[in-house]
Enzyme design. Structure first.
Site, PDB file in Angstrom:
ATOM      1  N   GLN A  63       0.997 -44.191 -20.088  1.00 26.37           N
ATOM      2  CA  GLN A  63       2.357 -44.188 -19.546  1.00 26.37           C
ATOM      3  C   GLN A  63       2.903 -42.779 -19.336  1.00 26.37           C
ATOM      4  OE1 GLN A  63       3.748 -46.041 -23.422  1.00 26.37           O
ATOM      5  NE2 GLN A  63       5.602 -44.897 -22.883  1.00 26.37           N
ATOM      6  N   CYS A  69       6.435 -48.277 -21.874  1.00 31.99           N
ATOM      7  CA  CYS A  69       5.407 -48.961 -22.664  1.00 31.99           C
ATOM      8  C   CYS A  69       5.465 -50.476 -22.496  1.00 31.99           C
ATOM      9  CB  CYS A  69       5.542 -48.599 -24.142  1.00 31.99           C
ATOM     10  SG  CYS A  69       7.067 -49.197 -24.904  1.00 31.99           S
ATOM     11  N   HIS A 361       8.631 -49.613 -29.547  1.00 31.33           N
ATOM     12  CA  HIS A 361       7.425 -49.447 -28.735  1.00 31.33           C
ATOM     13  C   HIS A 361       6.720 -50.788 -28.588  1.00 31.33           C
ATOM     14  CE1 HIS A 361       4.329 -47.123 -26.771  1.00 31.33           C
ATOM     15  NE2 HIS A 361       3.398 -47.475 -27.639  1.00 31.33           N
ATOM     16  N   ASN A 383      -3.029 -49.427 -27.000  1.00 33.57           N
ATOM     17  CA  ASN A 383      -1.834 -48.644 -26.721  1.00 33.57           C
ATOM     18  C   ASN A 383      -1.848 -48.169 -25.259  1.00 33.57           C
ATOM     19  OD1 ASN A 383       0.580 -47.333 -27.188  1.00 33.57           O
ATOM     20  ND2 ASN A 383      -0.190 -45.980 -28.773  1.00 33.57           N
TER      21      ASN A 383
END
Length: 439
Positions: A63, A69, A361, A383
């Site tokens: 990102q 996110c 997040h 992630n």
């Protein structure tokens, strides 16, 4: 009133001078980073990158310097569907496409909220919250669904990144500066009962133009070229975003709902909640919706979905207990109190209410390790911070970290049949901890 006296200071000096640990740490603190001093290597060594329930997924995304996110995690869920359908090794939807329409729709929702609260004083808490928060990058699962429902999806090749989408700070600053100036004009006009329809339209017109300059103009039609695992190149032309969504995703998003774990006295379990002014698309079919359950139930549902071969979008607090080098979140790998002399123990409820923790997040759970006792002990996490690190951008979360720091998971309704998901949600204030956005 209890003021600090000079005799108090003298006593505090004596306390410090007689504290052998603080005397020793003074010398250490002068040369060392505080964060590294809290690390407990023996505990960290217990966390291994091995999982007996694991879903093979694509390479980690990035990102960059943006708070997208939630969009990356959501499109990481959907891209696995496309990858299977088209036999592709890698694929990305355009996160910029979604971010463009989210920002534009969120500006419209902001203007509506400003008009709705125009009769309140400028320093009213609701007005202050709306203006102070402004328009950012962060978001929630249902906000993603709203954008996809209205605007569809496009591949990343059809609407790629720009310098502004990858580093959004300056773009957001200019946008909020303009909106705050227009907030003053809107409130002044409404105070004397002027019609603000044209002013709102002008604001939206200028915002749309600015976003086009930052992102590029969103395409109405596009071509899609891709290579499958066998090396065969395929080409589809003259596609549109709604048709692309319907062809490759269908009604997938209609079957998912957010479970949360907010163990707070004012949020009883087995009740539904929404957050005022959090919705990004006015007139959307779906409002922000959370159903609150105990953490053990949330984890059990996540494991069910993983065992069925499907990854899970989830929201957590990633600002604590992060081992950057080994790409692990584990609360027992760190002990801050031992070097500070403070007592910072808090319950999850206390951490939420006193600004010690909140969901900030979003990522994807792609695996779990079930121990000999039948309980999870670590989780595999995809992630969106790039591919650096020992696991190519994938992280490990310990189960105790999960208990403390995970607040939300999006799950298929077929696993949630015992819950009354059709109940009317309780409306929370926008500053409620569960109104926080993942970025």
């Amino acid at each position: 009133m209890s003021s600090i006296t000079h005799s108090d200071i003298a006593a505090f000096r004596d306390y410090y001078r007689q504290d052998a640990v603080r005397q020793a740490m003074t010398k250490v603190f002068a040369k060392a980073d505080l964060g590294s001093l809290t690390y407990i290597p023996q505990e960290a060594a217990r966390i291994q990158y091995q999982f007996n329930v694991e879903i093979k997924t694509m390479t980690s995304t990035n990102q960059k310097s943006s708070g997208r996110c939630w969009l990356y995690a959501a499109t990481n869920v959907l891209r696995e569907i496309v990858g299977k359908k088209l036999n592709m090794e890698s694929f990305e939807f355009s996160q910029s496409w979604l971010a463009f329409w989210d920002k534009f729709e969120r500006v419209n929702a902001y203007l509506d909220a400003i008009c709705e609260t125009a009769s309140l004083p400028h320093d009213d808490r609701m007005v202050d919250y709306l203006v102070g928060t402004g328009i950012g990058d962060g978001g929630q699962w249902d906000m993603f669904v709203n954008i996809v429902d209205k605007y569809g999806l496009v591949p990343k090749t059809a609407f790629p990144e720009t310098a502004q989408t990858s580093a959004t700070g300056e773009m957001n600053r200019h946008l909020n500066l303009y909106l705050r100036a227009q907030t003053a004009r809107l409130r002044d006009a409404l105070e004397i009962h002027e019609d603000v329809t044209e002013l709102r339209r002008t604001i939206l017109e200028k915002v749309f133009s600015f976003l086009c300059a930052c992102y590029g103009e969103p395409p109405e039609k596009f071509d899609f070229e891709y290579k499958d695992r066998d090396g065969v190149i395929h080409f589809e032309e003259n596609l549109d975003p709604i048709g692309f969504r319907d062809q490759y995703i269908g009604d997938y998003l209609d079957h998912y709902v957010s479970l949360i774990n907010a163990p707070a006295a004012d949020k009883p379990f087995y009740r539904a909640y929404t957050v005022k002014y959090l919705n990004n698309v006015l007139g959307a079919q779906k409002d922000i919706y959370y159903y609150n359950v105990p953490i053990e139930e949330l984890k059990a549902k996540v494991i069910q979905q993983l065992k069925d071969g499907e990854i899970v979008w989830f929201g957590s607090d990633v600002g604590k207990y992060r081992d950057r080098e080994n790409m692990v979140w584990n609360d027992t790998s760190f002990n801050e109190d031992i070097i500070t002399g403070f007592d910072t123990k808090m319950t999850k409820e206390q951490m939420l209410w006193y600004h010690s923790s909140q969901m900030n997040h979003a990522m994807c759970i792609t695996g779990v390790n079930i121990g000999p006792d039948g309980k999870p002990n670590r989780w595999k996490i995809e992630n969106s911070w790039g591919t650096d690190g020992p696991n190519g951008g994938y992280y490990i979360g310990s189960d105790t970290w999960f208990d403390k720091m995970v607040y939300q998971a999006v799950l298929n309704k077929k696993y949630l049949t015992e819950y009354k998901l059709d109940m009317e949600p309780i409306v929370l204030n926008p500053w409620d901890p569960m109104g926080s956005l993942a970025d």
